[in-house]
Design a protein around this motif. Structure first.
Motif, PDB file in Angstrom:
ATOM      1  N   GLU A  90      31.846  22.615  86.244  1.00  0.00           N
ATOM      2  CA  GLU A  90      32.946  23.672  86.362  1.00  0.00           C
ATOM      3  C   GLU A  90      34.067  23.622  85.388  1.00  0.00           C
ATOM      4  OE1 GLU A  90      35.407  25.923  89.847  1.00  0.00           O
ATOM      5  OE2 GLU A  90      33.591  24.653  90.345  1.00  0.00           O
ATOM      6  N   LEU A  91      34.670  22.352  85.521  1.00  0.00           N
ATOM      7  CA  LEU A  91      35.928  22.086  84.399  1.00  0.00           C
ATOM      8  C   LEU A  91      35.421  22.315  82.996  1.00  0.00           C
ATOM      9  CD1 LEU A  91      38.876  21.175  84.442  1.00  0.00           C
ATOM     10  CD2 LEU A  91      38.011  18.877  83.935  1.00  0.00           C
ATOM     11  N   LEU A  92      34.459  21.697  82.364  1.00  0.00           N
ATOM     12  CA  LEU A  92      33.843  22.037  81.184  1.00  0.00           C
ATOM     13  C   LEU A  92      33.672  23.302  80.662  1.00  0.00           C
ATOM     14  CD1 LEU A  92      31.686  18.807  81.188  1.00  0.00           C
ATOM     15  CD2 LEU A  92      33.856  18.912  79.851  1.00  0.00           C
ATOM     16  N   ARG A  93      33.087  24.047  81.845  1.00  0.00           N
ATOM     17  CA  ARG A  93      32.661  25.414  81.418  1.00  0.00           C
ATOM     18  C   ARG A  93      33.778  26.571  81.543  1.00  0.00           C
ATOM     19  NH1 ARG A  93      28.828  24.319  78.550  1.00  0.00           N
ATOM     20  NH2 ARG A  93      26.753  23.854  79.509  1.00  0.00           N
ATOM     21  N   ASN A  94      34.593  26.251  82.162  1.00  0.00           N
ATOM     22  CA  ASN A  94      35.854  27.075  82.908  1.00  0.00           C
ATOM     23  C   ASN A  94      36.859  27.488  81.741  1.00  0.00           C
ATOM     24  OD1 ASN A  94      34.621  28.236  84.686  1.00  0.00           O
ATOM     25  ND2 ASN A  94      35.725  27.048  86.375  1.00  0.00           N
ATOM     26  N   GLU A  95      37.693  26.281  81.058  1.00  0.00           N
ATOM     27  CA  GLU A  95      38.854  26.256  80.047  1.00  0.00           C
ATOM     28  C   GLU A  95      38.296  25.992  78.909  1.00  0.00           C
ATOM     29  OE1 GLU A  95      42.485  23.897  78.995  1.00  0.00           O
ATOM     30  OE2 GLU A  95      42.312  24.075  80.995  1.00  0.00           O
ATOM     31  N   VAL A  96      37.942  27.345  78.151  1.00  0.00           N
ATOM     32  CA  VAL A  96      37.489  27.211  76.724  1.00  0.00           C
ATOM     33  C   VAL A  96      38.634  28.095  76.070  1.00  0.00           C
ATOM     34  CG1 VAL A  96      35.765  27.276  75.109  1.00  0.00           C
ATOM     35  CG2 VAL A  96      35.279  26.671  77.213  1.00  0.00           C
ATOM     36  N   ALA A  97      39.235  27.516  75.216  1.00  0.00           N
ATOM     37  CA  ALA A  97      40.356  28.439  74.229  1.00  0.00           C
ATOM     38  C   ALA A  97      39.513  29.271  73.827  1.00  0.00           C
ATOM     39  CB  ALA A  97      41.084  27.476  73.337  1.00  0.00           C
TER      40      ALA A  97
END
Length: 196
Positions: free
Chosen positions: A34-41
């Motif tokens: 979830e962390l890897l997928r959610n915060e993408v600039a």
């Protein structure tokens, strides 16, 4: 939990987890995905057709989350432009690889019989991994440990501090999980070594 071992006859890396341990591992891996997928600039715009075809549309700035900063450190500390370009070409693929490795943990635990809702604490989950899947688990354990260490503020040589915390201290309990994942990582490395 005794950790991982290699069985020569089946050529598999195996481990047994209690229902609680398996559910905890699945939860840690799910949070990482979830962390890897959610915060993408937002990617930088480009008119270059080669870039569009090869999808070099990754982020160009450091992530805001401290865990993601730790997982994706800047390649060029003194050159923001070069660091941004490097990040644009590499971070998307690195994120995908880390998310796939964590998903391997989730999939294997569910395949081994971990139910979506854990009812009983006495169940045992037997996990059998191919060498490739065990390598993915090993990489994901590294990411999980980095995430936990970053959230907790773990530093080299501060074991006495963590050991001095009362048993009911939430930070101390999370540190115990961090240590447990370290044991899993160590035993999976030994099992992979035995398989080579």
């Amino acid at each position: 939990m005794g950790g991982f071992s290699y069985h020569r006859r089946s050529k598999q890396i195996i481990a047994n987890f209690s229902g609680f341990e398996a559910d905890l591992l699945r939860s840690l891996a799910s949070q990482l995905v979830e962390l890897l997928r959610n915060e993408v600039a937002a990617p930088a715009e480009s008119d270059d057709p080669l870039e569009a075809m090869l999808d070099f549309s990754g982020p160009t700035t450091e992530p805001e989350d401290p865990v993601l900063k730790r997982l994706f450190p800047s390649a060029y500390g003194d050159d923001t432009e070069a660091a941004g370009e490097f990040r644009r070409f590499t971070e998307g693929g690195l994120r995908d690889g880390k998310a796939r490795a964590a998903s391997t943990i989730i999939d294997a635990l569910e395949e081994a019989g971990l139910p979506p809702e854990l009812d009983e604490d006495g169940m045992v989950i037997d996990v059998e991994l191919s060498i490739a899947d065990a390598e993915a688990w090993m990489r994901s354990f590294t990411d999980v440990r980095l995430a936990l260490a970053t959230r907790l503020g773990v530093e080299d040589g501060d074991e006495d501090f963590w050991d001095s915390l009362p048993e009911d201290d939430p930070a101390g309990q999370v540190y115990g999980i961090y240590q447990w994942v370290g044991i899993l990582q160590e035993t999976i490395v030994e099992a992979l070594w035995a398989a080579s």
